[in-house]
Scaffold this motif. Structure first.
Motif, PDB file in Angstrom:
ATOM      1  N   UNK A 183     -35.513  20.769   2.065  1.00 14.23           N
ATOM      2  CA  UNK A 183     -35.772  22.200   2.297  1.00 14.23           C
ATOM      3  C   UNK A 183     -37.057  22.455   3.081  1.00 14.23           C
ATOM      4  N   UNK A 184     -37.742  21.374   3.454  1.00 17.24           N
ATOM      5  CA  UNK A 184     -39.062  21.553   4.047  1.00 17.24           C
ATOM      6  C   UNK A 184     -39.068  22.358   5.339  1.00 17.24           C
ATOM      7  N   UNK A 185     -38.130  22.075   6.238  1.00 18.94           N
ATOM      8  CA  UNK A 185     -38.197  22.772   7.529  1.00 18.94           C
ATOM      9  C   UNK A 185     -38.042  24.272   7.331  1.00 18.94           C
ATOM     10  N   UNK A 186     -37.121  24.642   6.452  1.00 21.70           N
ATOM     11  CA  UNK A 186     -36.886  26.071   6.215  1.00 21.70           C
ATOM     12  C   UNK A 186     -38.133  26.719   5.607  1.00 21.70           C
ATOM     13  N   UNK A 187     -38.744  26.021   4.659  1.00 24.52           N
ATOM     14  CA  UNK A 187     -39.939  26.561   3.990  1.00 24.52           C
ATOM     15  C   UNK A 187     -41.081  26.765   4.972  1.00 24.52           C
TER      16      UNK A 187
ATOM     17  N   UNK B 141     -44.448  10.750   0.801  1.00 31.90           N
ATOM     18  CA  UNK B 141     -43.088  10.954   1.326  1.00 31.90           C
ATOM     19  C   UNK B 141     -42.984  12.311   2.022  1.00 31.90           C
ATOM     20  N   UNK B 142     -43.597  13.336   1.426  1.00 33.28           N
ATOM     21  CA  UNK B 142     -43.531  14.689   2.006  1.00 33.28           C
ATOM     22  C   UNK B 142     -44.318  14.728   3.320  1.00 33.28           C
ATOM     23  N   UNK B 143     -45.470  14.054   3.336  1.00 31.42           N
ATOM     24  CA  UNK B 143     -46.242  14.015   4.590  1.00 31.42           C
ATOM     25  C   UNK B 143     -45.410  13.358   5.697  1.00 31.42           C
ATOM     26  N   UNK B 144     -44.747  12.284   5.338  1.00 30.33           N
ATOM     27  CA  UNK B 144     -43.946  11.561   6.322  1.00 30.33           C
ATOM     28  C   UNK B 144     -42.833  12.464   6.879  1.00 30.33           C
ATOM     29  N   UNK B 145     -42.217  13.231   5.991  1.00 29.17           N
ATOM     30  CA  UNK B 145     -41.128  14.123   6.417  1.00 29.17           C
ATOM     31  C   UNK B 145     -41.667  15.220   7.356  1.00 29.17           C
ATOM     32  N   UNK B 146     -42.852  15.779   7.036  1.00 28.43           N
ATOM     33  CA  UNK B 146     -43.416  16.846   7.886  1.00 28.43           C
ATOM     34  C   UNK B 146     -43.625  16.329   9.313  1.00 28.43           C
ATOM     35  N   UNK B 147     -44.048  15.080   9.421  1.00 31.86           N
ATOM     36  CA  UNK B 147     -44.308  14.514  10.752  1.00 31.86           C
ATOM     37  C   UNK B 147     -43.046  14.430  11.604  1.00 31.86           C
ATOM     38  N   UNK B 148     -41.900  14.476  10.942  1.00 30.64           N
ATOM     39  CA  UNK B 148     -40.646  14.405  11.717  1.00 30.64           C
ATOM     40  C   UNK B 148     -40.135  15.793  12.102  1.00 30.64           C
ATOM     41  N   UNK B 149     -40.768  16.853  11.584  1.00 30.07           N
ATOM     42  CA  UNK B 149     -40.228  18.204  11.778  1.00 30.07           C
ATOM     43  C   UNK B 149     -40.859  18.922  12.956  1.00 30.07           C
ATOM     44  N   UNK B 150     -40.084  19.872  13.485  1.00 29.07           N
ATOM     45  CA  UNK B 150     -40.625  20.760  14.496  1.00 29.07           C
ATOM     46  C   UNK B 150     -40.663  22.132  13.830  1.00 29.07           C
ATOM     47  N   UNK B 151     -41.873  22.716  13.721  1.00 32.93           N
ATOM     48  CA  UNK B 151     -41.972  24.011  13.039  1.00 32.93           C
ATOM     49  C   UNK B 151     -42.194  25.087  14.083  1.00 32.93           C
ATOM     50  N   UNK B 152     -41.154  25.863  14.282  1.00 31.90           N
ATOM     51  CA  UNK B 152     -41.310  26.920  15.259  1.00 31.90           C
ATOM     52  C   UNK B 152     -41.824  28.136  14.515  1.00 31.90           C
ATOM     53  N   UNK B 153     -43.153  28.380  14.593  1.00 31.19           N
ATOM     54  CA  UNK B 153     -43.788  29.366  13.715  1.00 31.19           C
ATOM     55  C   UNK B 153     -43.332  30.804  13.939  1.00 31.19           C
TER      56      UNK B 153
ATOM     57  N   UNK C 195     -49.060  16.258  10.445  1.00 31.59           N
ATOM     58  CA  UNK C 195     -48.972  17.161  11.610  1.00 31.59           C
ATOM     59  C   UNK C 195     -47.534  17.120  12.124  1.00 31.59           C
ATOM     60  N   UNK C 196     -46.952  18.300  12.264  1.00 32.15           N
ATOM     61  CA  UNK C 196     -45.545  18.345  12.679  1.00 32.15           C
ATOM     62  C   UNK C 196     -45.410  17.953  14.150  1.00 32.15           C
ATOM     63  N   UNK C 197     -44.182  17.766  14.580  1.00 31.19           N
ATOM     64  CA  UNK C 197     -43.898  17.397  15.971  1.00 31.19           C
ATOM     65  C   UNK C 197     -44.514  18.381  16.951  1.00 31.19           C
ATOM     66  N   UNK C 198     -44.558  19.664  16.554  1.00 32.19           N
ATOM     67  CA  UNK C 198     -45.122  20.665  17.471  1.00 32.19           C
ATOM     68  C   UNK C 198     -46.575  20.997  17.116  1.00 32.19           C
ATOM     69  N   UNK C 199     -47.258  20.077  16.461  1.00 29.82           N
ATOM     70  CA  UNK C 199     -48.713  20.177  16.302  1.00 29.82           C
ATOM     71  C   UNK C 199     -49.213  21.069  15.178  1.00 29.82           C
ATOM     72  N   UNK C 200     -48.364  21.452  14.233  1.00 24.94           N
ATOM     73  CA  UNK C 200     -48.834  22.303  13.125  1.00 24.94           C
ATOM     74  C   UNK C 200     -49.318  21.399  11.980  1.00 24.94           C
ATOM     75  N   UNK C 201     -50.567  21.679  11.528  1.00 25.15           N
ATOM     76  CA  UNK C 201     -51.111  20.889  10.421  1.00 25.15           C
ATOM     77  C   UNK C 201     -50.695  21.548   9.105  1.00 25.15           C
TER      78      UNK C 201
END
Ligand code: PEP
Ligand code: MG
Length: 560
Positions: free
Chosen positions: A522-526, A543-555, A281-287
């Motif tokens: 490239x995850x945040x951009x994707x 590793x990818x799950x861990x990285x997503x948890x650090x991101x903020x995805x502004x949909x 789950x990203x910083x802004x709550x996106x699963x």
């Protein structure tokens, strides 16, 4: 040899430590003894010994090999006719006729006697002569005959060389495999071994060698020039596939530095694995669903261990390519249920067979084309031979009760590609009185990306195959290191196509199953482009799950 290659060879001869640089294509650290495999392409020519030449013996070997190949072809024709298509099976009959041709037999014998050569050499040169004659002819039929001859020649030469197993089946466990290139069909055999690392001369980031290595979690470095001359057999090598560095005959100090780096990496992996079973789950709550790409049972076991939420891409080719006969529907069901067993209760997506191009059809060499990447591959081959599609769909439907299964169509280019599978699926489901599973299309050709709204009526979801999409957008063969600078899977062009699909079909579930999905940087951009699930090599899931948890995805950004 270039000057630096000569220096390397001299240092190795003196057992001095030597550091070789290449391009990292699958991350990790490994150490082990090197094992050199110079060529994986058919039998190696052996020097002729004219003094000990015995024509009678060579005639006997030739007859034995011909009889064996003839029997094999009969078996193959039976199975291909039943499981794939009668028309394809007929071709094996034609191959048996070639073997029976009396003028060919006579020419082979004459070659053995006149030139004091072995049966293997005679087959090579006589078949090449015949093949050239046909290839020079105008008619397509004659040229196809040339392909048939090449196929028969290879079978015969393998039989004469006593090749019954793939060379990679014989490599020692835990070695550092050093070989110029790995073809997709080779990787199937490597899969059955535990290889510490792979070092290659050729192989790009999007090549099958690379994705196989990542899938297996095997560190891999490519673009090592003159690899066979540069690295000797049986020496200790340290492989740092983050930096792309191989150290042969390391000093104690080099070993200590390597060990420290390796330990640090192991620690990072452990931390990621601790949280792997939780959702990403990203910083802004996106699963974001993080699924795994798999090809065999070992992969699915790794996928579960690394916390995959499901299977986003099950590549069936791996099973087909490791066999000498095409699987029956029952064999396919047994294999799929074994591979998918750890994922009962979780969504699994089976991709229909994507052979053709750089993954040649395993039982049938004669489908060779002048430009295979632009020829009959994936759905195109299944449209030509619908029996191939039916066997797979029947096998998948047989597993619908047991698994939460979805189907993915490879190499979609035209809406009719999707419509064709949808129709076949509906007919089968109706006859079995079952609800059709979800059907998705792979977006891996520019035409598919540019016409998503036309594919939409036939697709329940879409998954970007960025490995092929990149190859076709940049017209750069993903297996060809010489055009590596053109093969750029994280280029703006690729992101723009993803954004375009999202804006054309905003309600479509979009996933990425190409190697781009496994690249943290490239995850945040994707994810800002509307992609809601990723499918990556099993060892990368945590590793990818861990990285997503650090991101903020502004949909609401939604642009490339
Ligand atoms: C792709 O092309 O990105 C893909 C996932 O399919 P494959 O690598 O098996 O061709
Ligand atoms: Mg593909």
């Amino acid at each position: 040899m270039k000057d630096d290659e000569k220096t390397t060879a001299n240092n190795i001869a003196r057992k001095q430590a030597i550091v070789i640089k290449g391009s990292p294509i699958s991350p990790g650290f490994a150490q082990g003894l090197t094992y050199i495999q110079p060529s994986l392409l058919g039998p190696i020519d052996v020097p002729e010994n004219t003094l000990q030449h015995n024509a009678e013996e060579e005639f006997y070997r030739l007859d034995q090999a011909t009889a064996k190949i003839s029997d094999d072809l009969l078996l193959l024709a039976g199975r291909v006719g039943k499981e794939i298509d009668e028309r394809l099976a007929e071709v094996f009959g034609a191959h048996r006729q070639i073997l029976k041709d009396s003028s060919l037999k006579e020419e082979l014998r004459r070659e053995i006697v006149d030139n004091f050569v072995t049966a293997g050499s005679a087959v090579k040169s006589v078949f090449l002569r015949w093949e050239t004659r046909f290839l020079l002819m105008e008619s397509t039929m004659a040229r196809e005959k040339g392909d048939d001859l090449r196929d028969v020649s290879l079978r015969l030469r393998n039989a004469l060389a006593g090749i019954t197993v793939h060379p990679l089946e014989a490599i020692p466990e835990d070695c550092i495999l050093v070989t110029p290139r790995l073809l997709p069909s080779d990787t199937v055999f490597l899969n059955r071994r535990s290889t510490a690392a792979v070092l290659l001369e050729y192989g790009t980031m999007g090549s099958h060698a690379a994705l196989f290595a990542r899938q297996m979690g095997v560190p891999c470095i490519s673009s090592i020039s003159a690899i066979i001359e540069s690295i000797p057999e049986g020496v200790l090598a340290l492989v740092d596939a983050h930096e792309g560095v191989v150290t042969v005959n390391p000093t104690r100090a080099m070993h200590a530095i390597f060990k420290a780096k390796e330990q640090q990496y192991t620690h990072t992996l452990l931390v990621a694995k601790n949280d792997a079973m939780k959702l990403a789950i990203s910083q802004d709550g996106v699963v974001i669903k993080v699924n795994a790409n798999i090809g065999c049972h070992e992969d699915s076991a790794k996928a579960i261990e690394n916390g995959a939420d499901g299977i986003g891409l099950y590549r069936l080719e791996q099973f087909y390519m490791g066999r000498t006969l095409p699987p029956s529907c029952d064999e396919l069901v047994a294999e799929m249920s074994h591979v998918l067993a750890p994922f009962k209760g979780k969504p699994v997506c089976v991709r229909l067979l994507d052979v053709g191009s750089d993954k040649p059809f395993p039982f049938i060499g004669f489908l060779a084309e002048t430009n295979p990447a632009l020829g009959r591959r994936g759905i195109r081959l299944m449209r030509e031979y619908p029996g191939l599609l039916t066997t797979q769909l029947q096998a998948i439907l047989a597993l619908c009760d047991e698994f939460d299964i979805q189907i993915l169509v490879p190499m979609v280019t035209l809406p009719h590609d999707m419509q064709f599978v949808r129709q076949a699926l509906l007919i089968l489901c109706k006859s079995l009185n079952i609800k059709p599973p979800k059907l998705g299309g792979m977006i891996e050709t520019p035409a598919a990306a540019l016409s998503a709204s036309l594919l939409e009526p036939y697709a329940d979801f879409m998954s970007f195959g960025t490995n092929d999409l990149t190859q076709y957008v940049f017209a750069a063969d993903r297996e060809n290191a010489a055009v590596e600078t053109y093969y750029h899977d994280s280029a703006d062009e690729i992101f723009r196509l993803i954004a375009l699909v999202h804006s054309d079909v905003p309600n479509m579930t979009l996933s990425i199953c190409g190697e781009l999905a496994g690249r943290k940087e490239h995850l945040d951009r994707l994810l800002q482009l509307g992609v809601t699930s990723l499918s990556v090599a099993a060892p990368l899931v945590a590793i990818i799950k861990q990285k997503i948890r650090q991101l903020k995805i502004s949909k609401d950004i939604g642009t490339a």
